[in-house]
Design an enzyme around this catalytic site. Structure first.
Site, PDB file in Angstrom:
ATOM      1  N   LYS A  99      -3.524  -2.469 -11.449  1.00 57.78           N
ATOM      2  CA  LYS A  99      -2.380  -2.556 -12.370  1.00 57.78           C
ATOM      3  C   LYS A  99      -1.830  -3.969 -12.330  1.00 57.78           C
ATOM      4  O   LYS A  99      -1.521  -4.487 -11.261  1.00 57.78           O
ATOM      5  CB  LYS A  99      -1.259  -1.617 -11.884  1.00 57.78           C
ATOM      6  CG  LYS A  99      -1.255  -0.248 -12.483  1.00 57.78           C
ATOM      7  CD  LYS A  99       0.150   0.315 -12.284  1.00 57.78           C
ATOM      8  CE  LYS A  99       0.210   1.808 -12.206  1.00 57.78           C
ATOM      9  NZ  LYS A  99       1.533   2.246 -11.720  1.00 57.78           N
ATOM     10  N   ARG A 131      14.622  11.573 -11.588  1.00 54.95           N
ATOM     11  CA  ARG A 131      15.563  11.292 -12.684  1.00 54.95           C
ATOM     12  C   ARG A 131      15.576  12.418 -13.696  1.00 54.95           C
ATOM     13  O   ARG A 131      16.504  12.522 -14.482  1.00 54.95           O
ATOM     14  CB  ARG A 131      15.170   9.983 -13.388  1.00 54.95           C
ATOM     15  CG  ARG A 131      15.454   8.742 -12.571  1.00 54.95           C
ATOM     16  CD  ARG A 131      14.699   7.557 -13.096  1.00 54.95           C
ATOM     17  NE  ARG A 131      13.260   7.772 -12.968  1.00 54.95           N
ATOM     18  CZ  ARG A 131      12.333   6.851 -13.151  1.00 54.95           C
ATOM     19  NH1 ARG A 131      12.689   5.649 -13.522  1.00 54.95           N
ATOM     20  NH2 ARG A 131      11.056   7.129 -13.001  1.00 54.95           N
TER      21      ARG A 131
HETATM   22  O1  PNS Z   1       6.401   3.761  -7.995  1.00 57.21           O
HETATM   23  P1  PNS Z   1       5.169   4.593  -8.256  1.00 57.21           P
HETATM   24  O2  PNS Z   1       4.052   3.722  -8.794  1.00 57.21           O
HETATM   25  O3  PNS Z   1       5.445   5.774  -9.121  1.00 57.21           O
HETATM   26  O4  PNS Z   1       4.686   5.157  -6.820  1.00 57.21           O
HETATM   27  C1  PNS Z   1       3.522   5.960  -6.728  1.00 57.21           C
HETATM   28  C2  PNS Z   1       3.102   6.137  -5.260  1.00 57.21           C
HETATM   29  C3  PNS Z   1       2.982   4.797  -4.575  1.00 57.21           C
HETATM   30  C4  PNS Z   1       4.145   6.954  -4.520  1.00 57.21           C
HETATM   31  C5  PNS Z   1       1.751   6.907  -5.253  1.00 57.21           C
HETATM   32  O5  PNS Z   1       0.886   6.366  -6.211  1.00 57.21           O
HETATM   33  C6  PNS Z   1       1.051   6.900  -3.904  1.00 57.21           C
HETATM   34  O6  PNS Z   1       1.497   7.538  -2.965  1.00 57.21           O
HETATM   35  N1  PNS Z   1      -0.041   6.106  -3.805  1.00 57.21           N
HETATM   36  C7  PNS Z   1      -0.760   5.890  -2.566  1.00 57.21           C
HETATM   37  C8  PNS Z   1      -2.176   6.458  -2.622  1.00 57.21           C
HETATM   38  C9  PNS Z   1      -2.137   7.960  -2.399  1.00 57.21           C
HETATM   39  O7  PNS Z   1      -1.766   8.447  -1.357  1.00 57.21           O
HETATM   40  N2  PNS Z   1      -2.517   8.705  -3.457  1.00 57.21           N
HETATM   41  C10 PNS Z   1      -2.560  10.139  -3.442  1.00 57.21           C
HETATM   42  C11 PNS Z   1      -1.220  10.737  -3.770  1.00 57.21           C
HETATM   43  S1  PNS Z   1      -1.273  12.514  -3.620  1.00 57.21           S
END
Ligand code: PNS
Length: 168
Positions: free
Chosen positions: A51, A101
């Site tokens: 990203k 939210r």
């Molecule tokens: O601010 P965001 O981008 O909505 O945060 C998303 C986040 C970082 C919480 C989520 O993408 C995440 O936990 N990513 C780490 C990789 C992971 O564990 N993925 C599986 C989630 S079940």
């Protein structure tokens, strides 16, 4: 590894994960509320190389540290290329705290919360977002700022300064 002890008591630690590109007052509200509930809050900054973000991981960390300077039990770490639950297990974090939210956040967050609990025993706690910040997201802040809109009241002063400098 033995859990951390503070005068014989186990330290209760949670994580507030996110992209934080950049941190907003909505994020800060959730972090502050988590800091009142837990002994220690780890703000985990996910940097997703796929990203295209506006701020580098180092810049995001610096802005979080500036915003959380008056919260002694909050610290920030960055991670990429690994599961959040693995970070939690390594740091002996028992809970993920997220703000909601509205229904869209709930639909996005619920499968992750269920998956994280399937993978480990790490629970997810949802805090209702403060109504003052229901319209606030990092992506909307960046979009509005990019076209000259004044969203200085929705981020900290240091973040606003960094945003305007990026867009200058
Ligand atoms: O601010 P965001 O981008 O909505 O945060 C998303 C986040 C970082 C919480 C989520 O993408 C995440 O936990 N990513 C780490 C990789 C992971 O564990 N993925 C599986 C989630 S079940």
């Amino acid at each position: 590894m033995e859990p951390d002890r503070d005068a014989g008591r186990t330290v209760r630690r949670c994580v507030c994960p996110g992209s934080y590109d950049p941190i907003t007052l909505g994020h800060l509200d959730v972090i502050k509320r988590a800091a009142a509930l837990y002994d220690e809050v780890v703000v985990a900054v996910l940097y997703n190389q796929a990203k295209q973000g506006m701020f580098t991981p180092a810049e995001r960390m610096e802005l979080i540290q500036a915003e959380c300077a008056d919260l002694p039990n909050v610290r920030a770490i960055e991670f990429q290329g690994r599961l959040l639950v693995d970070v939690c297990q390594e740091l002996e974090i028992t809970a993920i705290v997220k703000g909601l939210r509205g229904e869209t956040d709930y639909s996005y967050e619920l499968p992750m919360a269920v998956m994280n609990r399937y993978l480990t025993e790490v629970e997810t706690l949802f805090l209702p977002g403060d109504p003052s910040y229901t319209q606030v997201s990092s992506s909307l802040i960046k979009e509005v700022a990019r076209f000259g809109g004044d969203v200085s009241g929705l981020v900290g002063p240091r973040v606003w300064q960094a945003l305007t400098a990026k867009l200058a």
